[in-house]
Design an enzyme around this catalytic site. Structure first.
Site, PDB file in Angstrom:
ATOM      1  CE  LYS A  92      86.759  38.680  64.231  1.00  0.00           C
ATOM      2  NZ  LYS A  92      86.046  37.678  65.052  1.00  0.00           N
ATOM      3  NE  ARG A 133      86.782  34.357  59.163  1.00  0.00           N
ATOM      4  CZ  ARG A 133      86.142  35.424  59.628  1.00  0.00           C
ATOM      5  NH1 ARG A 133      86.593  36.630  59.369  1.00  0.00           N
ATOM      6  NH2 ARG A 133      85.068  35.283  60.341  1.00  0.00           N
ATOM      7  NE  ARG A 147      77.563  39.120  66.096  1.00  0.00           N
ATOM      8  CZ  ARG A 147      78.753  38.695  65.660  1.00  0.00           C
ATOM      9  NH1 ARG A 147      79.838  39.417  65.875  1.00  0.00           N
ATOM     10  NH2 ARG A 147      78.844  37.551  65.028  1.00  0.00           N
ATOM     11  NE  ARG A 160      77.121  38.296  61.513  1.00  0.00           N
ATOM     12  CZ  ARG A 160      78.426  38.163  61.701  1.00  0.00           C
ATOM     13  NH1 ARG A 160      79.116  39.180  62.203  1.00  0.00           N
ATOM     14  NH2 ARG A 160      79.039  37.042  61.395  1.00  0.00           N
ATOM     15  NE  ARG A 207      80.259  32.843  62.405  1.00  0.00           N
ATOM     16  CZ  ARG A 207      79.405  33.569  63.128  1.00  0.00           C
ATOM     17  NH1 ARG A 207      78.207  33.111  63.389  1.00  0.00           N
ATOM     18  NH2 ARG A 207      79.785  34.735  63.586  1.00  0.00           N
TER      19      ARG A 207
END
Ligand code: ADP
Ligand code: ADP
Ligand code: ZN
Length: 216
Positions: A13, A88, A127, A160, A171
């Site tokens: 995203k 969400r 990431r 993160r 998640r």
């Protein structure tokens, strides 16, 4: 252009949002970025959100909705916006639909980045994010030219706190239970454009822009 982008954590995203912003030059409203910004500034909201985020749970709706409402009602969203990471769950979707009715905000499409869950561990653990401009990198799939340094602004790259295997599991549970129904909800209303997000970043980008051109 008025868009929502949805997909599992690590679907792409943020990466696709960068491409969309280059083309449409609209405000990119990422609830995850907004919470991380609050946390970096150590605001009350940021400190409250931290525990939920670290565990991979959703931040309570009352806080999230307030944050989004304040942002979406600013004048720069009138001509277009990109909503990333919201709604969400069903309560957030209801809030959003009420807001569409009450204001003339408008919505053109919901871009659904559809990805197999087994792709996500590698994407999430590799990431890296720029501390300054929030650009998204990946140590293998989208590396910066110089390790640890942002190509766009020279800022420092960081990992993160919730990009761990354990938080990802939680998640994904939240995504399956709470966000998938929201995608179905938008599907029934005819907003959803499916994009196969299992492919390379270049191919996903190409398919995404094609899907936006279709029957518009
Ligand atoms: P990803 O890009 O990996 O999907 P985000 O950056 O969108 O993750 O979100 C990170 C975390 O911020 C979530 O796990 C959740 O704790 C919180 N968050 C972001 N958006 C929302 C939202 N709409 N409702 C509740 N919590 C949210
Ligand atoms: P999201 O915002 O949905 O959580 P990101 O855009 O942050 O996802 O992407 C997660 C990680 O995977 C990032 O490190 C990004 O560089 C990388 N990535 C994004 N799209 C792809 C893709 N199509 N193929 C491989 N890696 C990708
Ligand atoms: Zn940067």
């Amino acid at each position: 252009m008025k868009l929502i982008i949805v997909g599992a954590p690590g679907a792409g995203k943020g990466t696709m949002s960068e491409e969309l912003v280059k083309k449409y030059n609209f405000p990119h409203i990422s609830t995850g970025d907004m919470f991380r910004d609050h946390l970096a500034r150590k605001t009350e909201l940021g400190l409250t959100a931290k525990g939920y985020m670290d565990r991979g749970e959703l931040v309570p709706d009352s806080l999230t909705i307030q944050l989004v409402k304040e942002r979406l009602t600013r004048p720069d969203c009138k001509d277009g916006y990109l909503l990333d990471g919201f709604p969400r769950n069903e309560a957030q979707a209801e809030f959003f639909m009420n807001m569409l009715e009450e204001t003339n905000l408008g919505l053109d499409a919901v871009l659904y980045l559809d990805v197999d869950f087994d792709k996500l561990i590698k994407r999430i653990t590799g990431r890296r994010i720029c501390k300054e401009c929030k650009s998204v990198y990946h140590i293998e799939f989208s590396p910066s030219k110089e390790e640890g340094i942002c190509d766009n602004c020279g800022g420092e790259l960081y990992q993160r706190a919730d990009d761990t295997e354990e938080a990802l599991k939680q998640r994904l549970t939240a995504y399956s239970a709470e966000t998938m129904p929201v995608i179905n909800f938008f599907e029934k209303l005819g907003y959803v454009r499916h994009v196969n997000a299992n492919q390379s970043i270049e191919k996903v980008t190409e398919d995404m822009f094609k899907s936006l051109e279709e029957n518009n």
